[in-house]
Every structure is written in C-alpha cells, then in structure tokens.
Design a protein around this motif. Structure first.
Motif, mmCIF file in Angstrom:
data_model
loop_
_atom_site.group_PDB
_atom_site.id
_atom_site.type_symbol
_atom_site.label_atom_id
_atom_site.label_comp_id
_atom_site.label_asym_id
_atom_site.label_seq_id
_atom_site.Cartn_x
_atom_site.Cartn_y
_atom_site.Cartn_z
ATOM 1 N N THR A 178 16.474 -8.174 -5.185
ATOM 2 C CA THR A 178 15.529 -7.073 -5.044
ATOM 3 C C THR A 178 14.935 -6.726 -6.404
ATOM 4 O O THR A 178 15.554 -6.949 -7.441
ATOM 5 C CB THR A 178 16.203 -5.821 -4.468
ATOM 6 O OG1 THR A 178 17.253 -5.427 -5.345
ATOM 7 C CG2 THR A 178 16.772 -6.083 -3.085
ATOM 8 N N TYR A 179 13.744 -6.208 -6.365
ATOM 9 C CA TYR A 179 13.019 -5.857 -7.580
ATOM 10 C C TYR A 179 12.434 -4.466 -7.409
ATOM 11 O O TYR A 179 12.125 -4.032 -6.302
ATOM 12 C CB TYR A 179 11.875 -6.847 -7.832
ATOM 13 C CG TYR A 179 12.337 -8.262 -8.013
ATOM 14 C CD1 TYR A 179 12.717 -8.718 -9.263
ATOM 15 C CD2 TYR A 179 12.410 -9.141 -6.932
ATOM 16 C CE1 TYR A 179 13.147 -10.019 -9.442
ATOM 17 C CE2 TYR A 179 12.840 -10.442 -7.105
ATOM 18 C CZ TYR A 179 13.201 -10.875 -8.357
ATOM 19 O OH TYR A 179 13.635 -12.154 -8.529
ATOM 20 N N SER A 180 12.218 -3.778 -8.508
ATOM 21 C CA SER A 180 11.532 -2.492 -8.429
ATOM 22 C C SER A 180 10.030 -2.749 -8.315
ATOM 23 O O SER A 180 9.537 -3.839 -8.631
ATOM 24 C CB SER A 180 11.837 -1.647 -9.677
ATOM 25 O OG SER A 180 11.242 -2.237 -10.806
ATOM 26 N N GLN A 181 9.285 -1.773 -7.860
ATOM 27 C CA GLN A 181 7.845 -1.919 -7.655
ATOM 28 C C GLN A 181 7.133 -2.298 -8.960
ATOM 29 O O GLN A 181 6.163 -3.042 -8.941
ATOM 30 C CB GLN A 181 7.273 -0.611 -7.088
ATOM 31 C CG GLN A 181 5.824 -0.697 -6.663
ATOM 32 C CD GLN A 181 5.616 -1.521 -5.408
ATOM 33 O OE1 GLN A 181 6.508 -1.661 -4.595
ATOM 34 N NE2 GLN A 181 4.430 -2.084 -5.269
ATOM 35 N N ASP A 182 7.603 -1.824 -10.093
ATOM 36 C CA ASP A 182 6.965 -2.128 -11.381
ATOM 37 C C ASP A 182 7.142 -3.586 -11.799
ATOM 38 O O ASP A 182 6.328 -4.110 -12.567
ATOM 39 C CB ASP A 182 7.540 -1.223 -12.478
ATOM 40 C CG ASP A 182 7.247 0.244 -12.219
ATOM 41 O OD1 ASP A 182 6.252 0.540 -11.519
ATOM 42 O OD2 ASP A 182 8.020 1.093 -12.704
ATOM 43 N N ASP A 183 8.194 -4.255 -11.295
ATOM 44 C CA ASP A 183 8.454 -5.651 -11.649
ATOM 45 C C ASP A 183 7.607 -6.629 -10.851
ATOM 46 O O ASP A 183 7.560 -7.812 -11.186
ATOM 47 C CB ASP A 183 9.924 -5.995 -11.422
ATOM 48 C CG ASP A 183 10.847 -5.227 -12.349
ATOM 49 O OD1 ASP A 183 10.380 -4.794 -13.413
ATOM 50 O OD2 ASP A 183 12.028 -5.072 -11.990
ATOM 51 N N LEU A 184 6.950 -6.161 -9.785
ATOM 52 C CA LEU A 184 6.215 -7.050 -8.899
ATOM 53 C C LEU A 184 4.817 -7.337 -9.446
ATOM 54 O O LEU A 184 4.179 -6.462 -10.024
ATOM 55 C CB LEU A 184 6.109 -6.416 -7.510
ATOM 56 C CG LEU A 184 7.451 -6.121 -6.841
ATOM 57 C CD1 LEU A 184 7.247 -5.343 -5.554
ATOM 58 C CD2 LEU A 184 8.210 -7.403 -6.558
ATOM 59 N N PRO A 185 4.322 -8.580 -9.254
ATOM 60 C CA PRO A 185 2.980 -8.902 -9.748
ATOM 61 C C PRO A 185 1.898 -8.153 -8.980
ATOM 62 O O PRO A 185 2.022 -7.892 -7.789
ATOM 63 C CB PRO A 185 2.860 -10.409 -9.528
ATOM 64 C CG PRO A 185 4.053 -10.837 -8.773
ATOM 65 C CD PRO A 185 5.001 -9.707 -8.675
ATOM 66 N N ASN A 186 0.818 -7.826 -9.660
ATOM 67 C CA ASN A 186 -0.288 -7.072 -9.054
ATOM 68 C C ASN A 186 -1.165 -7.930 -8.158
ATOM 69 O O ASN A 186 -2.004 -7.404 -7.432
ATOM 70 C CB ASN A 186 -1.141 -6.426 -10.148
ATOM 71 C CG ASN A 186 -0.363 -5.382 -10.912
ATOM 72 O OD1 ASN A 186 0.480 -4.698 -10.355
ATOM 73 N ND2 ASN A 186 -0.640 -5.280 -12.212
#
Length: 143
Positions: free
Chosen positions: A6-14
């Motif tokens: 799992t990743y936080s929303q900030d770690d996800l690519p735009n």
C-alpha cells in the motif's frame, strides 16, 4: 505477505486517475514489458465503501469466524482430547496455509483464491459434521 503493498496518496504518480466511479479506461491500464502484459488497477469502476468488499475479505471472515467457533467448542470439552487436538490442528493448518497462500500462488501451485475457497469449504464442512454428530448424540438416546 512480508512486504507492504500500500502507498499513501502522495506517493502515487499523477499520470493515473484514482478513486471510485471511474470508467474502465481510467481505472485500468495495460502495461507491456517485452512479451509480458500487466494490468494495473488504480481505482474502482463502481461505488466504493461497503459494497466494494473484495471477495478475499469475505472468504477470510467466513473461514476464520467458524474456525474460531470450532476451536472454542473443541477446547470447551476437556474430556475429549481427540476433539481438542483436531480443533487446534485445523486452526494451525488454516493459519499456516493462510500465511503461505501468496507464496504458493507465486510459485504457481494454486491460486490464493482457490486455496481460500478450499479452506472455507473444509472449515464449513467440519462445522456441519461436528454439528450433525452432536445432534445425533442428542437424538439417538431418544429413539
């Protein structure tokens, strides 16, 4: 598994769209690497929340709750060592297979979903057999 997926929303690519009520084009992306293809899911095509419960979540709860009942009933009867050992043994088997399921799937023996369904059926079958046997013990002396 032993890794966090799992990743936080900030770690996800735009570049991708995340969330619920997405079209299939927004929620899924096919990534090709040589001859291999991978499907990346970045969101839900339907509503999120309670109605988006994954199948593996239901299988876990429908397996573990009855297993807890079987272990509780088996350990409640101290005069039956065989039932006690069977209940604890079944709990140990489910625990070990549940932990090893992703690794068994990675080496290609059986999918984790199939293994989960097999454990679900085994636990419920044992619960039905145990309940039927206890019912037989109560009804047989009356006949």
């Amino acid at each position: 598994m032993l890794v966090c997926d799992t990743y936080s929303q900030d770690d996800l690519p735009n570049e991708f769209t995340y969330g619920t009520l997405l079209s299939p084009e927004e929620a899924y992306l096919i990534i090709e690497d040589g001859d291999e293809r991978f499907l990346l899911r970045t969101g839900w095509t339907g509503h999120g929340g309670f109605f988006a419960i994954p199948l593996h979540f239901l299988i876990r709860w429908l397996t573990l709750l009855p297993l807890a009942v079987i272990i509780a009933l088996g350990t409640r009867e101290p005069e039956s060592r065989r039932t006690h050992k069977l209940a604890l043994g079944l709990g140990l088997v489910v625990c070990v297979l549940g932990f090893l399921a992703p690794y068994i799937e990675m080496i290609g023996l059986v999918s984790a979903l199939q293994l989960g369904l097999l454990l679900l059926c085994a636990v419920w079958l044992l619960l039905l057999i145990r309940g039927g046997y206890r019912l037989y013990q109560k009804v047989a002396p009356m006949v």
